[in-house]
Design a protein around this motif. Sequence first.
Motif, short mmCIF file in Angstrom:
data_model
loop_
_atom_site.label_atom_id
_atom_site.label_comp_id
_atom_site.label_asym_id
_atom_site.label_seq_id
_atom_site.Cartn_x
_atom_site.Cartn_y
_atom_site.Cartn_z
N UNK A 9 21.53 -12.48 -100.38
CA UNK A 9 21.79 -13.32 -99.21
C UNK A 9 21.91 -12.45 -97.97
N UNK A 10 21.38 -12.96 -96.86
CA UNK A 10 21.40 -12.18 -95.62
C UNK A 10 21.43 -13.13 -94.42
N UNK A 11 22.16 -12.77 -93.38
CA UNK A 11 22.17 -13.56 -92.14
C UNK A 11 22.25 -12.63 -90.95
N UNK A 12 21.71 -13.08 -89.82
CA UNK A 12 21.74 -12.27 -88.60
C UNK A 12 21.53 -13.18 -87.39
N UNK A 13 21.90 -12.67 -86.22
CA UNK A 13 21.79 -13.45 -84.99
C UNK A 13 21.48 -12.54 -83.81
N UNK A 14 20.65 -13.02 -82.90
CA UNK A 14 20.40 -12.37 -81.61
C UNK A 14 21.02 -13.27 -80.54
N UNK A 15 21.91 -12.73 -79.71
CA UNK A 15 22.58 -13.59 -78.72
C UNK A 15 21.65 -14.04 -77.60
N UNK A 16 22.02 -15.12 -76.98
CA UNK A 16 21.34 -15.62 -75.80
C UNK A 16 21.23 -14.52 -74.76
N UNK A 191 16.07 -11.05 -99.15
CA UNK A 191 16.60 -12.06 -98.24
C UNK A 191 16.59 -11.56 -96.80
N UNK A 192 16.68 -10.25 -96.63
CA UNK A 192 16.74 -9.69 -95.28
C UNK A 192 15.42 -9.84 -94.53
N UNK A 218 19.24 -16.56 -95.01
CA UNK A 218 18.29 -16.70 -96.13
C UNK A 218 18.96 -16.38 -97.46
N UNK A 219 18.57 -17.14 -98.47
CA UNK A 219 18.95 -16.87 -99.85
C UNK A 219 17.68 -16.54 -100.61
N UNK A 220 17.72 -15.48 -101.37
CA UNK A 220 16.62 -15.13 -102.27
C UNK A 220 17.18 -15.24 -103.69
N UNK A 221 16.62 -16.15 -104.48
CA UNK A 221 17.18 -16.46 -105.79
C UNK A 221 16.10 -16.31 -106.84
N UNK A 222 16.39 -15.52 -107.88
CA UNK A 222 15.43 -15.32 -108.95
C UNK A 222 16.13 -15.26 -110.29
N UNK A 223 15.44 -15.59 -111.38
CA UNK A 223 16.02 -15.43 -112.71
C UNK A 223 16.49 -14.01 -112.93
N UNK A 224 17.61 -13.85 -113.59
CA UNK A 224 18.21 -12.53 -113.76
C UNK A 224 17.27 -11.53 -114.40
N UNK A 233 18.43 -6.27 -105.39
CA UNK A 233 19.87 -6.22 -105.17
C UNK A 233 20.53 -7.56 -105.43
N UNK A 234 21.82 -7.51 -105.73
CA UNK A 234 22.65 -8.71 -105.87
C UNK A 234 23.74 -8.56 -104.83
N UNK A 235 23.41 -8.88 -103.60
CA UNK A 235 24.30 -8.56 -102.48
C UNK A 235 24.37 -9.70 -101.49
N UNK A 236 25.37 -9.64 -100.63
CA UNK A 236 25.50 -10.58 -99.52
C UNK A 236 25.73 -9.75 -98.27
N UNK A 237 24.88 -9.95 -97.27
CA UNK A 237 24.93 -9.09 -96.08
C UNK A 237 24.84 -9.94 -94.82
N UNK A 238 25.55 -9.49 -93.81
CA UNK A 238 25.55 -10.22 -92.54
C UNK A 238 25.58 -9.21 -91.40
N UNK A 239 24.74 -9.43 -90.39
CA UNK A 239 24.73 -8.54 -89.23
C UNK A 239 24.54 -9.35 -87.97
#
Length: 241
Positions: A9-16, A191-192, A218-224, A233-239
């Motif tokens: 999982x990954x999320x990000x934002x660019x400000x106005x 996901x990134x 975004x979520x990237x999901x696949x069978x183990x 990776x099995x990670x959660x990231x936010x920037x």
Amino acid sequence: MKNIVKIDTYSACIPQFQEEFCKDRMKIIRNELGVTAILAGGENGGARANLLTSFAVRMMETMGGGGVSVAHIANMLVESQPSGRQAENGNNIGFTLILARFDGHIYVEQFGTPDVIFLRRGKPVTIKTAGRVLQGKTIRSTELTAKQADTVIAVGSGMLNAGADRNLKDGWSLRNIQTYMENAYHPGMSAEEPVRLLLAAGESLSFGRPKSDLSALAFRIEPSASLRRRGAPDVARQVVL
């Protein structure tokens, strides 16, 4: 509960443009059930909306971390929003809540945000959405089951404004974004990657001066088993960019 999928999982934002920080807020949490994430933003960036956005993220973090259903969290978020004149002044917020469980079940709750994009091995899949009305506001719910290499993408409302100053009269439509993601897909995608691609494209379409926050999750999901083979990776990231 048997873990049958891996979740990136990954999320990000660019400000106005000319803003230091994003008003859109995102949070990713992980517990023994799976990964829960929220993308929330005020419709017009009012002071009350900004407070509600922060409240929404804190509520999701507290309740989602404790295993409360995303449907219940969505109900509480809608019930906490102003009505009447306060709502007319742009103090409502929109949000996308996603829970991806390690057993392969995916739950999506949305209010006032663009529909999520669901790709299966890079191909768009039409998803069924059910609506329920709470205090005159419609919450959209979706339930999915991860089967193959699945990607779930959520964007903030500001992303649809990208390109409004170019030849894209109505901005960058959700259909255009879906096509862009389909063309960019490759089997090893994390996901990134879709998040960074979307933000870069949105900023370019806005001539580097976005009129609204550009945010994506975004979520990237696949069978183990398949993930173990390619070492994903099995990670959660936010920037925040």
